[in-house]
Design a protein around this motif. Structure first.
Motif, PDB file in Angstrom:
ATOM      1  N   ASN A   1      -0.097 -16.272  -6.270  1.00 51.11           N
ATOM      2  CA  ASN A   1       0.411 -14.887  -6.190  1.00 51.11           C
ATOM      3  C   ASN A   1      -0.604 -13.828  -6.604  1.00 51.11           C
ATOM      4  O   ASN A   1      -0.217 -12.790  -7.147  1.00 51.11           O
ATOM      5  N   CYS A   2      -1.879 -14.097  -6.393  1.00 51.44           N
ATOM      6  CA  CYS A   2      -2.916 -13.146  -6.821  1.00 51.44           C
ATOM      7  C   CYS A   2      -3.789 -12.646  -5.675  1.00 51.44           C
ATOM      8  O   CYS A   2      -4.695 -11.843  -5.920  1.00 51.44           O
ATOM      9  N   CYS A   3      -3.585 -13.137  -4.471  1.00 53.28           N
ATOM     10  CA  CYS A   3      -4.463 -12.708  -3.376  1.00 53.28           C
ATOM     11  C   CYS A   3      -4.271 -11.215  -3.129  1.00 53.28           C
ATOM     12  O   CYS A   3      -3.136 -10.760  -2.952  1.00 53.28           O
TER      13      CYS A   3
ATOM     14  N   CYS B   1      -2.306  -9.952   0.003  1.00 51.42           N
ATOM     15  CA  CYS B   1      -0.993 -10.530   0.296  1.00 51.42           C
ATOM     16  C   CYS B   1       0.097  -9.870  -0.541  1.00 51.42           C
ATOM     17  O   CYS B   1       0.008  -9.823  -1.769  1.00 51.42           O
TER      18      CYS B   1
ATOM     19  N   ASN C   1      -1.930 -24.749  -0.229  1.00 50.75           N
ATOM     20  CA  ASN C   1      -3.252 -24.226  -0.586  1.00 50.75           C
ATOM     21  C   ASN C   1      -4.234 -25.387  -0.672  1.00 50.75           C
ATOM     22  O   ASN C   1      -3.830 -26.537  -0.939  1.00 50.75           O
TER      23      ASN C   1
ATOM     24  N   GLU D   1      -8.273 -17.662   5.542  1.00 53.85           N
ATOM     25  CA  GLU D   1      -8.542 -16.211   5.578  1.00 53.85           C
ATOM     26  C   GLU D   1      -9.968 -15.932   6.025  1.00 53.85           C
ATOM     27  O   GLU D   1     -10.199 -15.219   6.970  1.00 53.85           O
TER      28      GLU D   1
HETATM   29  S1  SF4 Z   1      -1.882 -15.585   0.453  1.00 48.31           S
HETATM   30 FE1  SF4 Z   1      -0.739 -17.456  -0.010  1.00 48.31          FE
HETATM   31  S2  SF4 Z   1      -1.693 -18.178  -1.930  1.00 48.31           S
HETATM   32 FE2  SF4 Z   1      -2.258 -16.046  -1.718  1.00 48.31          FE
HETATM   33  S3  SF4 Z   1      -0.715 -14.883  -2.870  1.00 48.31           S
HETATM   34 FE3  SF4 Z   1      -0.043 -14.939  -0.710  1.00 48.31          FE
HETATM   35  S4  SF4 Z   1       1.305 -16.703  -0.579  1.00 48.31           S
HETATM   36 FE4  SF4 Z   1       0.125 -16.926  -2.470  1.00 48.31          FE
END
Ligand code: SF4
Length: 285
Positions: free
Chosen positions: A28-30, A33, A103, A131
């Motif tokens: 939850n840190c990207c 996103c 992931n 990504e």
């Molecule tokens: S891109 Fe995927 S791993 Fe990163 S915060 Fe969003 S849901 Fe989580």
């Protein structure tokens, strides 16, 4: 079915029976996103989930495709995944496949024997967000994964017979980072050899936390970036899609067979795209 908060699933899972076995995303840190922002990560108690499986089996006994949500369900311990899959196999006699988001580090945390075991229990497609193949860009985006690690994860999963559906984000490096993003992404994909590849255009929606220096690419730049990635690809057996609503040009094909035709199509349509702005943006992402 009982769903909490907004439910996300890949477009290909539209016809699947979906269970939320965990809520939110463990990372939850990207920065790009916003999917699970504000959702505290929680794995639901196993017994509660198993009861939900049983109730759904009474209502939809013929279900043959199941998707386990939310983000990175592969992060659950092997034993928990094994028990859930065994129960799904027992309850749904026509079950063909179970898919989930994964992931790279969660795949790498499982041994080859565990991955093979999960595949035998009909775990099938792992949706993984690469990504970008650009390590520095991934760091800036606080992806929490390296391209190297995600590459190893896809190779390991596919060796165990699982399919990996890998997503890349067009425009995520901005105009300044586009060249290195395109070349590094094509190079990593060539090493991964994913069975499925999806290109989505990044759109900076509310809730993301992109660096202040980030500049959005124009519609022309996003598609030009895709063209450079396509030119750099040498994939041996991949279904390619860039038909998500975020893409200015909906494209689909099988690589390597359709690669040259896709390149010709993009080259022909590129001059007509918006060079000054984002072009048509999707109503909903
Ligand atoms: S891109 Fe995927 S791993 Fe990163 S915060 Fe969003 S849901 Fe989580």
């Amino acid at each position: 079915m009982r769903y909490t908060d907004r439910l996300f699933r890949p477009p290909a899972e539209a016809g699947s029976l979906i269970f939320q076995v965990a809520l939110g995303c463990p990372h939850n840190c990207c920065r790009f996103c916003a999917m699970y922002k504000g959702v505290p990560y929680r794995v639901r108690p196993l017994q509660e989930v198993l009861s939900e499986f049983a109730a759904a089996a009474r209502r939809y006994p013929a279900a043959n495709r199941i998707f386990l949500a939310d983000g990175d369900v592969m992060a659950l311990p092997f034993e928990q995944l094994r028990v859930m899959l065994e129960e799904l196999n027992r309850l749904f006699p026509r079950l063909a496949r179970v898919n989930l988001y994964a992931n790279g580090s969660s795949i790498n945390a499982k041994s080859p024997v565990e991955l093979e075991h999960l595949r035998q229990l009909k775990l099938s497609t792992l949706y993984l967000g690469l990504e970008s193949g650009d390590e520095a860009l991934l760091k800036t985006l606080t992806k929490g994964e390296t391209a190297e690690g995600m590459c190893a994860a896809v190779i390991q999963a596919q060796q165990a017979g699982l399919k990996c559906s890998v997503m890349i984000l067009l425009g995520i490096g901005g105009p300044a980072g586009s060249a290195s993003h395109a070349s590094a992404t094509a190079a990593v994909l060539n090493r991964m050899q994913p069975r499925l590849l999806s290109a989505l255009r990044f759109v900076d929606v509310p809730g993301t936390a992109m660096p202040a220096s980030y500049q959005a690419v124009t519609e022309y730049e996003a598609v030009d970036e895709l063209l450079r990635i396509l030119r750099g690809l040498s994939l041996e057996k991949t279904v390619f899609r860039a038909n998500h609503t975020s893409n200015p040009l909906p494209l689909e094909g099988r690589l390597p067979k359709d690669r040259d035709a896709l390149i010709v199509t993009v080259e022909a349509l590129l001059p007509g795209l918006d060079r000054r702005g984002p072009g048509r943006l999707p109503f909903m992402l």
